[in-house]
Design an enzyme around this catalytic site. Structure first.
Site, PDB file in Angstrom:
ATOM      1  N   GLU A 128       0.861  -1.202   0.000  1.00  8.41           N
ATOM      2  CA  GLU A 128       0.000   0.000   0.000  1.00  8.41           C
ATOM      3  C   GLU A 128       0.882   1.232   0.000  1.00  8.41           C
ATOM      4  OE1 GLU A 128      -3.338   1.002  -0.217  1.00  8.41           O
ATOM      5  OE2 GLU A 128      -2.319   2.936  -0.128  1.00  8.41           O
ATOM      6  N   ALA A 178       3.797   0.089  -5.861  1.00  7.58           N
ATOM      7  CA  ALA A 178       4.209  -1.054  -6.678  1.00  7.58           C
ATOM      8  C   ALA A 178       3.965  -0.783  -8.147  1.00  7.58           C
ATOM      9  CB  ALA A 178       3.406  -2.284  -6.256  1.00  7.58           C
ATOM     10  N   TYR A 206     -24.120  10.411  -7.088  1.00  5.33           N
ATOM     11  CA  TYR A 206     -24.324  10.149  -5.660  1.00  5.33           C
ATOM     12  C   TYR A 206     -23.340  10.891  -4.767  1.00  5.33           C
ATOM     13  CZ  TYR A 206     -20.644   6.641  -4.660  1.00  5.33           C
ATOM     14  OH  TYR A 206     -19.454   6.005  -4.428  1.00  5.33           O
ATOM     15  N   ALA A 209     -17.385  16.866  -8.633  1.00  4.91           N
ATOM     16  CA  ALA A 209     -17.745  15.471  -8.304  1.00  4.91           C
ATOM     17  C   ALA A 209     -18.432  14.869  -9.531  1.00  4.91           C
ATOM     18  CB  ALA A 209     -18.671  15.442  -7.089  1.00  4.91           C
ATOM     19  N   ASP A 217     -12.713  -1.214  -7.721  1.00  8.54           N
ATOM     20  CA  ASP A 217     -12.989  -0.160  -8.708  1.00  8.54           C
ATOM     21  C   ASP A 217     -12.200  -0.360  -9.999  1.00  8.54           C
ATOM     22  OD1 ASP A 217     -14.569   0.897  -6.766  1.00  8.54           O
ATOM     23  OD2 ASP A 217     -13.553   2.840  -6.638  1.00  8.54           O
ATOM     24  N   HIS A 251     -42.675  -5.007  15.264  1.00  6.46           N
ATOM     25  CA  HIS A 251     -43.467  -3.784  15.177  1.00  6.46           C
ATOM     26  C   HIS A 251     -43.094  -2.869  16.327  1.00  6.46           C
ATOM     27  CE1 HIS A 251     -46.841  -1.144  14.408  1.00  6.46           C
ATOM     28  NE2 HIS A 251     -47.123  -1.189  15.701  1.00  6.46           N
TER      29      HIS A 251
END
Ligand SMILES: Cc1cc2nc3c(=O)[nH]c(=O)nc-3n(C[C@H](O)[C@H](O)[C@H](O)COP(=O)(O)OP(=O)(O)OC[C@H]3O[C@@H](n4cnc5c(N)ncnc54)[C@H](O)[C@@H]3O)c2cc1C
Length: 500
Positions: free
Chosen positions: A39, A118, A189, A301, A344, A476
């Site tokens: 990472e 990497a 979103y 965005a 992703d 309920h």
């Protein structure tokens, strides 16, 4: 310390510690494989550090402030003051807790962690560059690799994230003072969730969107409820417009926008007809007309793109598709048998839970287990006000897939629990196959839609019928009763709504 160029070996090399990569590494560790996870930034990836978790923390904090200030009707008199720096500090604490948990879980499952960036050297090794200058590098040889390098926000011409007033979603979640005004480019979103946060905290928000409505891909009645609530929070929508640039103004910045040519707008919307929302919000302006908005900040965005360009993929013999994604089969394998891609970077839907599932499958396939991906019931949630939760097929999609769909709906205004929360707008809609009764999908808009949709996800996964869900006794008063009622409605024997 200068480490020099040393070579190590591993069964499974995972690149990227987001929800795709760290889950793959943990699962591979559980399966007794020798795993190395690389990472370059922070454990948890975009999701924990700059996405799902920080945005949801900010949404909760903004909700508390907004609800406290709007509870007169319930007899609560409060005038909350917002300290954004403190709010962000609290959010960072939540993030730190989770990211250190990810590190501990990986170590606890025997995963070897390497900090660095990497890139492939060839089909069986990567070079990892450690941190800053003089930190050295190492070569890791692998039997199998799992690419989980995620995605980054897309920049648009004229709006560089290097410029201080231009914010990515990551920057917006780290602001330490509240802008008085903000232009948000994009009503997908992420744009909608963050617009809602800032509007609730008191920022004057204008959303510029090239399409003619919010939340592309969702059904019209779902979008309408989200848009109306956003408008009631004071968010001003300018549909059918693109943002073209910005300049310094006397007090803040001035964002320039252009109205889309009608044909271009329809093309961008997948060829659909321009609808009335744009006309309501933009007025009858001539196409191509320019309009400027003064603001303190502009948040861009407009979507995210896969991180495949910095991996030297050619060396591994892998070619991303035209959109930059790595194509995989139902076992998360790339065109190279021993290299997998998850999350992703492997394509839509770009959602954390989809990446994690792919990570588990990749690890299991490497361990020789008969795992494969099942995409039929991947839920999606939008944490706007109200929330949206969807899973499986819509009525139109079910028809297209050759089913004879039957639909049942339950409005939250008929839910005792929704009324006691003061939030009763929206509905649960369930789609099933009329012949077999199998549940095929749900579209929920309203309180806790992100949680409620899980019940239908499970129903689809288990091959449950409308009867199965309808005859399940639900507590309920709860919002989940709405799911049962929608199934009863589809069967024609709803109790708390009139049957169609
Ligand atoms: C504001 C926002 C809100 C979101 N909300 C939600 C939500 O509510 N629900 C949801 O499901 N999804 C949400 N998402 C999407 C979610 O964050 C992503 O789908 C998810 O993080 C993808 O996981 P991943 O493991 O594929 O990649 P990422 O989480 O992006 O992780 C990739 C990791 O790889 C590392 N990396 C990249 N290149 C290298 C390299 N060469 N060497 C070493 N490491 C490398 C990166 O530093 C990063 O840590 C949101 C995203 C944003 C931006």
């Amino acid at each position: 310390m200068v480490v020099g160029d040393i070579a190590t070996g591993t069964d499974v090399l995972v690149i990227g510690a987001g929800p795709g990569g760290y889950v793959a590494a943990i699962r591979a560790g559980q399966l007794d494989l020798d795993v190395t996870l690389v990472e370059k930034e922070a454990y948890g990836g975009s999701c924990l550090n700059h996405g799902c978790i920080p945005s949801k923390a900010m949404i909760t904090a903004a909700d508390v402030a907004h609800e406290a200030g709007n509870a007169e009707e319930m007899g609560v008199h409060a005038d909350p003051a917002v300290d954004l720096a403190k709010m962000v500090e609290w959010k960072d604490g939540v993030v730190d807790q989770l990211t250190s948990g990810v590190e501990k879980l990986n170590k606890g499952n025997g995963v070897n962690l390497i900090e660095g960036r990497a890139e492939f050297a060839d089909e069986n090794s990567v070079r990892v560059a450690h941190g800053g200058e003089g930190q050295g590098s190492e070569t890791v040889e692998f039997e199998h690799a799992i690419i989980a390098t995620g995605s980054r926000p897309i920049e648009i011409p004229g709006f560089s994230f290097d410029d201080e007033p231009v914010l990515s979603s990551r920057d917006a979640l780290a602001l330490d003072s509240l802008p008085d005004s903000m232009v948000v480019v994009g009503a997908g979103y992420i744009g909608m969730e963050l617009s809602t946060v800032f509007a609730k905290l008191g920022t004057d928000v204008t959303v510029v969107e090239m399409l003619d409505d919010v939340l592309p891909g969702y059904e019209d009645d779902v979008k309408r409820i989200v848009r109306k609530r956003a408008e009631s929070l004071g968010i001003d929508f300018r549909f059918g417009r693109t943002a073209s640039g910005w300049e310094e103004a006397d007090d803040g910045i001035r964002v320039a926008t252009e109205a889309m040519e009608e044909e271009a707008a329809a093309e961008a919307d997948g060829g659909s007809e321009a609808r009335s929302a744009s006309d309501e919000s933009s007025g009858d302006e001539p196409r191509g007309a320019t309009e400027t908005f003064d603001a303190d900040k502009v948040l861009v965005a407009v979507g995210r793109q896969p991180v495949t360009d910095t991996l030297n993929l050619e060396a591994a013999g892998i070619e991303p598709n035209d959109d930059g994604f790595i194509e995989t089969d139902d076992r998360a394998r790339t065109e190279k048998e021993h290299i997998f891609a998850v999350g992703d970077v492997a394509g839509e839907p770009m959602l954390a839970h989809k990446g994690s599932k792919e990570g588990e499958v990749a690890a299991e396939v490497i361990a020789g287990e008969p795992a494969a991906l099942d995409y039929q019931a991947i839920p999606a949630a939008v944490f706007t006000d109200p929330e949206v939760g969807t899973v499986g097929l819509t009525e139109a999609e079910a028809e297209e897939a050759g089913f004879s769909p039957v639909v049942g709906q339950f409005p939250f205004r008929a839910s005792g629990r929704a009324l006691t929360t003061g939030d009763s707008e929206g509905f649960v809609r369930v789609v099933a196959d009329e012949d077999s009764g199998f549940v095929l999908g749900a579209q929920i808009v309203g309180p806790e839609a992100s949680e409620l949709v899980a019940e239908i996800g499970l129903a689809i996964e288990m091959g449950a019928t409308l009867e199965d869900v309808a005859s399940t006794v639900h507590t309920h008063p709860t919002l989940a009763e709405g799911v049962m009622e929608a199934c009863e409605n589809a069967l024609g024997h709803a109790i708390h709504t009139l049957n169609r």
